[in-house]
Design a protein around this motif. Structure first.
Motif, PDB file in Angstrom:
ATOM      1  N   ARG A   1      44.064  47.745  43.406  1.00  0.00           N
ATOM      2  CA  ARG A   1      44.684  46.465  43.039  1.00  0.00           C
ATOM      3  C   ARG A   1      43.778  45.694  42.083  1.00  0.00           C
ATOM      4  NH1 ARG A   1      45.840  42.012  47.564  1.00  0.00           N
ATOM      5  NH2 ARG A   1      47.137  43.708  48.422  1.00  0.00           N
TER       6      ARG A   1
ATOM      7  N   ALA B   1      43.552  41.864  40.224  1.00  0.00           N
ATOM      8  CA  ALA B   1      44.061  40.490  40.224  1.00  0.00           C
ATOM      9  C   ALA B   1      43.600  39.796  38.945  1.00  0.00           C
ATOM     10  CB  ALA B   1      43.573  39.723  41.443  1.00  0.00           C
TER      11      ALA B   1
ATOM     12  N   HIS C   1      48.279  41.957  40.372  1.00  0.00           N
ATOM     13  CA  HIS C   1      48.700  40.648  40.859  1.00  0.00           C
ATOM     14  C   HIS C   1      48.252  39.598  39.858  1.00  0.00           C
ATOM     15  CE1 HIS C   1      49.309  41.810  45.360  1.00  0.00           C
ATOM     16  NE2 HIS C   1      49.595  42.827  44.557  1.00  0.00           N
TER      17      HIS C   1
ATOM     18  N   LEU D   1      42.852  36.700  48.077  1.00  0.00           N
ATOM     19  CA  LEU D   1      42.437  37.823  47.230  1.00  0.00           C
ATOM     20  C   LEU D   1      41.998  39.045  48.030  1.00  0.00           C
ATOM     21  CD1 LEU D   1      40.418  35.802  44.581  1.00  0.00           C
ATOM     22  CD2 LEU D   1      42.502  37.116  44.133  1.00  0.00           C
TER      23      LEU D   1
ATOM     24  N   THR E   1      41.974  42.977  47.009  1.00  0.00           N
ATOM     25  CA  THR E   1      41.773  43.160  45.569  1.00  0.00           C
ATOM     26  C   THR E   1      40.508  43.983  45.334  1.00  0.00           C
ATOM     27  OG1 THR E   1      42.833  41.050  45.054  1.00  0.00           O
ATOM     28  CG2 THR E   1      41.346  41.962  43.386  1.00  0.00           C
TER      29      THR E   1
ATOM     30  N   LEU F   1      38.676  41.858  40.006  1.00  0.00           N
ATOM     31  CA  LEU F   1      39.144  40.507  39.711  1.00  0.00           C
ATOM     32  C   LEU F   1      38.783  40.139  38.277  1.00  0.00           C
ATOM     33  CD1 LEU F   1      40.356  37.781  40.593  1.00  0.00           C
ATOM     34  CD2 LEU F   1      38.073  37.136  41.407  1.00  0.00           C
TER      35      LEU F   1
ATOM     36  N   ILE G   1      35.631  42.127  47.120  1.00  0.00           N
ATOM     37  CA  ILE G   1      35.980  42.614  45.784  1.00  0.00           C
ATOM     38  C   ILE G   1      34.758  43.269  45.145  1.00  0.00           C
ATOM     39  CG2 ILE G   1      36.799  41.958  43.487  1.00  0.00           C
ATOM     40  CD1 ILE G   1      38.187  39.564  44.820  1.00  0.00           C
TER      41      ILE G   1
END
Length: 418
Positions: free
Chosen positions: A151, A153, A180, A206, A209, A212, A248
């Motif tokens: 994922r 973000a 996202h 978050l 994730t 980022l 993250i």
């Protein structure tokens, strides 16, 4: 009983029936009728006394506020788990892990990068390319292999949701469900991660994730009242805590370069905080259509400047060989050759002086001349006093331009000249 104030300094309590004449006679005869009356204690309303009283009042208020702040901090303080110490001998006995890259040669696993970009150098396009590659597995910039993540973000505080949607749609992301997107435009102050409670909310949002992206830093600093030149480090420390709390691994923070400069604008922490710095520049910062260039340096990262080729319809970028110095030499080479066509052999200085009124710096002219010699377009003869004289190596007998692989004249010149 009544009180007779017969002096500015003394008072006597006089009983009813007192012989007032006795008191008056004593005064007339020069005696002090109030000798037995003590001096009164009057209120001290001098300036110094009032000043001290005011100081005491303010000190009390400050002490109260300081104590209140201390008690509030103690109430809000969370239990801190201290990191463990390790003995150096045991620490050195642990095996070294091989460096793994999230983006080959550009960003290691568990690393942070700053993307420092000149004005209108294509940072939004680069971020779009990075997102697509992180979830779809395409080589970043068409050259650097990527280890995909579950994922990504994106926190964007510059584009409107409409523009952001359009730019990301053009990327043609296949695994779009793994990206996202959060548009912070008009709501930047909501990202107040300096506040522990707000940071905890963002960490919860978050969680899950892997990568980022914050695009970009300056609006957040402005919204939180932080000075770009002094306070960026405060935000980056909080950003690290957010990454840790949310679990993250990697992050990229986009930041603008100073006008005309080629480093992240502001606080020096913007240079030493990231594990790697990615740099986006234009060949000519004042010309919008000028070619773009990309480079990267940092821990376990060293990628030389290369030109970015742009595919308009898909907004995809490709890293190509050649830097701004090479391009400047290529551009100058054309005019160097034109200068030597149909002229007597010229020294290097004469070539430079003949191109003084062109956009080419002297350094670029020298590089262009050297490049022309290396490609066999220009020959060098020894002149008087050992001077190096330059001429077209194999001139076309029609146009005078250099010949490569043919004799006499260019094919196109033969048709019109023979």
């Amino acid at each position: 009983m009544e009180t007779a104030c017969l002096s500015a300094r003394r008072c006597r309590v006089i009983e009813y029936g007192t012989d007032y004449s006795t008191i008056e006679d004593a005064a007339i005869n020069g005696a002090d009728p109030y000798a037995d009356v003590p001096l009164p204690t009057l209120p001290d309303d001098s300036t110094a006394a009032r000043f001290e009283a005011e100081v005491d009042r303010h000190l009390l208020a400050k002490r109260a506020r300081a104590e209140a702040d201390k008690r509030w901090s103690e109430e809000q303080r969370q239990a801190v788990e201290l990191p463990a110490f390790a003995r150096l001998d045991r620490f050195l006995d642990e095996p070294d892990e091989l460096v793994r890259y999230r983006v080959d040669q550009l960003q290691a696993v568990d690393a942070r990068v700053i993307v420092a970009a000149q004005y209108k150098s294509g940072k939004t396009t680069v971020i779009g390319n990075l997102i697509r590659c992180l979830v779809d597995g395409d080589p970043f910039l068409g050259k650097f292999p990527v280890e995909t993540v579950g994922r990504v973000a994106l926190l964007d505080d510059e584009l409107s949701p409409r523009d952001l949607r359009r730019w990301l749609r053009d990327q043609g992301v296949v695994n779009a469900g793994r990206v996202h997107v959060c548009s912070l435009r008009g709501k930047v102050s909501a990202f107040d991660i300096l506040n522990a409670e707000t940071r905890a909310q963002w960490a919860a949002a978050l969680t899950g994730t892997n990568y980022l992206i914050l695009d970009c830093l300056r609006p957040v600093l402005d919204a939180l009242g932080l000075d770009e030149r002094r306070d960026a480090g405060r935000f980056l420390v909080a950003f690290d805590e957010l990454l840790n709390d949310a679990g993250i691994g990697e992050a990229a923070v986009v930041h603008h370069m100073g006008h005309g400069g080629e480093r992240s604008r502001g606080d020096s922490r913007l240079l030493d905080w990231p594990d790697a710095n990615w740099k986006l520049v234009r060949e000519d910062p004042d010309r919008e259509g000028s070619p773009r260039y990309f480079s990267a340096f940092g821990r376990d990262v060293s990628v030389a400047e290369g030109r970015l080729e742009y595919e308009q319809s898909s907004r995809r970028l490709t890293y190509a060989s050649g830097n701004r110095t090479d391009q400047a030499a290529e551009d100058a080479l054309v005019d160097v050759v034109k200068t030597l066509i149909g002229t007597e052999p010229m020294s290097g200085r004469q070539v430079e002086e003949s191109l003084t009124d062109t956009p080419h710096p002297r350094k670029a002219v020298r590089s262009g001349l050297k490049l022309a010699i290396g490609r066999g377009l220009v020959a060098v003869d020894t002149g008087p006093r050992g001077a190096k004289l330059h001429r077209i190596a194999s001139p076309c007998r029609v146009c005078g331009g250099p010949l490569i692989g043919t004799e006499g004249a260019h094919l196109e010149c033969r048709g019109g000249g023979e």
